[in-house]
Design a protein around this motif. Structure first.
Motif, PDB file in Angstrom:
ATOM      1  N   THR A   1       1.358  33.920 -25.273  1.00  0.00           N
ATOM      2  CA  THR A   1       1.002  34.786 -26.408  1.00  0.00           C
ATOM      3  C   THR A   1      -0.022  34.093 -27.308  1.00  0.00           C
ATOM      4  O   THR A   1      -0.955  34.723 -27.812  1.00  0.00           O
ATOM      5  CB  THR A   1       2.275  35.143 -27.224  1.00  0.00           C
ATOM      6  N   MET A   2       0.173  32.797 -27.490  1.00  0.00           N
ATOM      7  CA  MET A   2      -0.734  32.048 -28.370  1.00  0.00           C
ATOM      8  C   MET A   2      -1.973  31.549 -27.605  1.00  0.00           C
ATOM      9  O   MET A   2      -2.774  30.783 -28.137  1.00  0.00           O
ATOM     10  CB  MET A   2      -0.008  30.857 -29.027  1.00  0.00           C
ATOM     11  N   GLU A   3      -2.069  31.967 -26.339  1.00  0.00           N
ATOM     12  CA  GLU A   3      -3.214  31.627 -25.479  1.00  0.00           C
ATOM     13  C   GLU A   3      -3.463  30.126 -25.409  1.00  0.00           C
ATOM     14  O   GLU A   3      -4.590  29.647 -25.523  1.00  0.00           O
ATOM     15  CB  GLU A   3      -4.477  32.381 -25.944  1.00  0.00           C
ATOM     16  N   GLU A   4      -2.357  29.404 -25.239  1.00  0.00           N
ATOM     17  CA  GLU A   4      -2.464  27.945 -25.096  1.00  0.00           C
ATOM     18  C   GLU A   4      -2.060  27.585 -23.667  1.00  0.00           C
ATOM     19  O   GLU A   4      -1.042  28.041 -23.170  1.00  0.00           O
ATOM     20  CB  GLU A   4      -1.519  27.254 -26.090  1.00  0.00           C
ATOM     21  N   GLU A   5      -2.880  26.789 -23.017  1.00  0.00           N
ATOM     22  CA  GLU A   5      -2.558  26.401 -21.634  1.00  0.00           C
ATOM     23  C   GLU A   5      -1.521  25.299 -21.635  1.00  0.00           C
ATOM     24  O   GLU A   5      -1.679  24.283 -22.315  1.00  0.00           O
ATOM     25  CB  GLU A   5      -3.818  25.936 -20.915  1.00  0.00           C
ATOM     26  N   THR A   6      -0.445  25.499 -20.866  1.00  0.00           N
ATOM     27  CA  THR A   6       0.597  24.466 -20.775  1.00  0.00           C
ATOM     28  C   THR A   6       0.956  24.261 -19.319  1.00  0.00           C
ATOM     29  O   THR A   6       1.007  25.202 -18.548  1.00  0.00           O
ATOM     30  CB  THR A   6       1.867  24.873 -21.560  1.00  0.00           C
ATOM     31  N   GLU A   7       1.220  23.009 -18.986  1.00  0.00           N
ATOM     32  CA  GLU A   7       1.594  22.663 -17.611  1.00  0.00           C
ATOM     33  C   GLU A   7       3.097  22.434 -17.487  1.00  0.00           C
ATOM     34  O   GLU A   7       3.629  22.422 -16.392  1.00  0.00           O
ATOM     35  CB  GLU A   7       0.860  21.380 -17.179  1.00  0.00           C
ATOM     36  N   SER A   8       3.765  22.210 -18.624  1.00  0.00           N
ATOM     37  CA  SER A   8       5.185  21.856 -18.542  1.00  0.00           C
ATOM     38  C   SER A   8       5.939  22.485 -19.710  1.00  0.00           C
ATOM     39  O   SER A   8       5.343  22.977 -20.680  1.00  0.00           O
ATOM     40  CB  SER A   8       5.347  20.339 -18.612  1.00  0.00           C
TER      41      SER A   8
END
Length: 534
Positions: free
Chosen positions: A55-62
């Motif tokens: 939703t916050m358009e942040e890329e996360t891997e974990s």
């Protein structure tokens, strides 16, 4: 979020490891609730964290990265309120950053974890929406079974959470709780004193029953499906595989055991069934009818009730519309027909299809059961009888039968399928493959006689058999042994005799070369050889 979906094998391994923590403390029936409850909490937590990152358009891997994103926007006064509104609107719940499974595992690793935090997380979920009300009620985190002191209880739960931390719950394909169920039951339920089959119907049987229920109606919008003994809900949830309108299927289910009922609720949520499409009830199916408010009749009824269960069979039930048309009540010691009649009562008049698994005794036992069976056959209710292989269920090694019932049929014939040989041998259980199921389904669709496998019996044939539906009366699977020609038998006898003669001669030759170590022993040996030669 990682693209790779965790394999069932690593899911099972993590469950095995976490079960190891609990196995010495309580039986399988108890720790099943703890494990699957915690897996479910992790699922809600992980799903929410990844949703926030997206939703916050942040890329996360974990999950750790997703939690860091959540904390950042949660603690920011400008975004805090809007973010919570978006989460609760989408999820119907929101978990405080410090109470997410990921945050709790961080505290397990640094030694600061407190049991009360997890308990608070459970309470927050339960109070967020009626969908989650009392969902974790039978998971007692302060049970003495977890440890004699609060500190020991804390250590036990922390150890389980640490093992579960490796699960990629949000990314697991397929029926995750169902997979977990089947695994836990298969591995651990033998010592629980409970019938494991009360919780879960093996997938091959569930696939067969569901496909029969949906046959020709895969595109139907708003298909209504009912299971009056739903266990974990896995049998119902097979509808998602076979309906081409899965989001419109409406599920009705009842379960007596509260822990199992709560797990069925979790299973529905975990499978993304819309809230407005699930109607689940925690009560005794036979004791009091449900549902009694519209809708009460369903397109499909699927049931795998507890076999030969006891029930009250009190005379008052003779006035119950579920049972009264059939002249007798199922005996107190065997509620099989009571379950069958309950399901049949809730079947739609037009195009309704019911599939129920029961032990073979219902096909041929006499007295009250014979009276009920005769009434059903005279009504044309019994459409098909399928004999399944032995040893395919968790709770019984006996062969079982799937009975297909329909209302308003134009005739009263019964189609018999003997699928008792349709299995591959497994280590602990026999396994039905997709090929076996396909063979049964093709026969069911054709309704034709197939040598040593299927037979369409006319109503007259059934009357001649005195309403006995025992499958061997209708499907002859006897294989005659081939008789060898006499000349071949004589040749084999002569060959055997020649071999005996040759071996005897060889043995006598060896004996002739032996000598006794004393004159007496030598005499004894010669006498033995003489007697042996005859």
């Amino acid at each position: 979020m990682s693209e790779t979906t965790q394999t069932s094998q690593s899911l099972y391994q993590a469950l095995w490891n976490s079960a190891d923590v609990l196995r010495s403390k309580m039986d399988a029936n108890d720790y099943k609730s703890y494990l699957l409850g915690m897996v479910f909490y992790k699922y809600l937590s992980d799903k929410m964290l990844f949703f926030v990152a997206e939703t916050m358009e942040e890329e996360t891997e974990s999950l750790d990265e997703a939690l860091a994103v959540y904390r950042k926007y949660y603690e920011d006064e400008e975004t805090h309120e809007d973010l919570l509104a978006v989460i609760t609107d989408e999820m119907s719940y929101a978990i405080h950053p410090d109470l997410t499974f990921t945050a709790l595992v961080e505290r397990v690793n640094d030694g600061s974890f407190q049991l009360e935090d997890l308990a608070q997380g459970f309470r927050d979920i339960e109070q967020s929406d009626e969908l989650y009300e009392n969902l974790f009620e039978d998971i007692d985190l302060y049970s003495k079974k977890l440890g004699a002191t609060p500190q020991k209880q804390n250590q036990t739960v922390a150890a389980v959470m640490k093992e579960l931390a490796v699960l990629d719950v949000a990314g697991h394909a397929g029926d995750m709780l169902g997979d977990a169920y089947e695994y836990l039951i298969g591995q651990f339920a033998t010592d629980s004193g409970k019938k494991a089959g009360e919780f879960y119907t093996p997938q091959p049987v569930a696939k067969l029953m569901t496909q029969i229920a949906f046959l020709g109606r895969e595109d139907k919008q708003g298909f209504t499906l009912y299971d009056a003994t739903m266990g974990s809900g896995s049998l119902l949830l097979n509808a998602k595989r076979y309906s081409r309108q899965p989001q419109t299927v409406v599920y009705f289910g009842q379960e007596l055991n509260t822990s199992t009922y709560n797990l069925a609720r979790m299973n529905m949520i975990l499978h993304g069934v819309p809230i407005e499409n699930q109607f689940l009830h925690n009560a005794d199916t036979l004791d009091e009818d449900w549902p009694t408010q519209e809708p009460t009749n369903f397109d499909g009824v699927l049931m795998n009730p507890p076999y030969s269960a006891k029930w009250s069979a009190s005379s008052g039930f003779m006035d119950d519309p579920r049972f009264s048309p059939f002249g007798k009540l199922a005996p107190k010691s065997k509620a099989d027909f009571a379950f069958l009649l309950h399901g049949y009562y809730h079947l739609k008049q037009d195009n309704g299809v019911m599939a129920i698994v029961l032990p073979h005794g219902v096909l041929f036992r006499g007295n009250a059961e014979g009276t009920i069976r005769k009434a059903l056959l005279e009504e044309g209710a019994i459409d098909t009888v399928i004999g399944l292989p032995a040893n395919i269920f968790f709770n019984t090694s006996i062969p079982t039968t799937v009975i297909i019932l329909k209302k308003n049929r134009t005739n009263r014939d019964v189609y018999f399928i003997d699928a008792s040989k349709e299995f591959d041998k497994g280590k602990n259980q026999n396994i039905m493959t997709d090929a076996h199921i396909e063979k049964i389904l093709n026969a069911y669709k054709s309704r034709e006689d197939i040598d040593k496998f299927a037979h369409l019996a006319s109503f007259e044939e059934i009357v001649e058999n005195d309403y006995n539906l025992n499958i061997p009366r209708y499907v002859d699977t006897f294989e005659e042994e081939e008789v060898e020609p006499l000349t071949e038998i004589v040749a084999k006898i002569n060959q055997t005799n020649a071999t005996i003669e040759s071996q005897t001669a060889s043995l006598l030759d060896m004996l002739g070369q032996l000598h006794g170590t004393t004159p007496e022993a030598d005499e004894e040996l010669k006498a033995f050889v003489k007697a042996f030669k005859g």
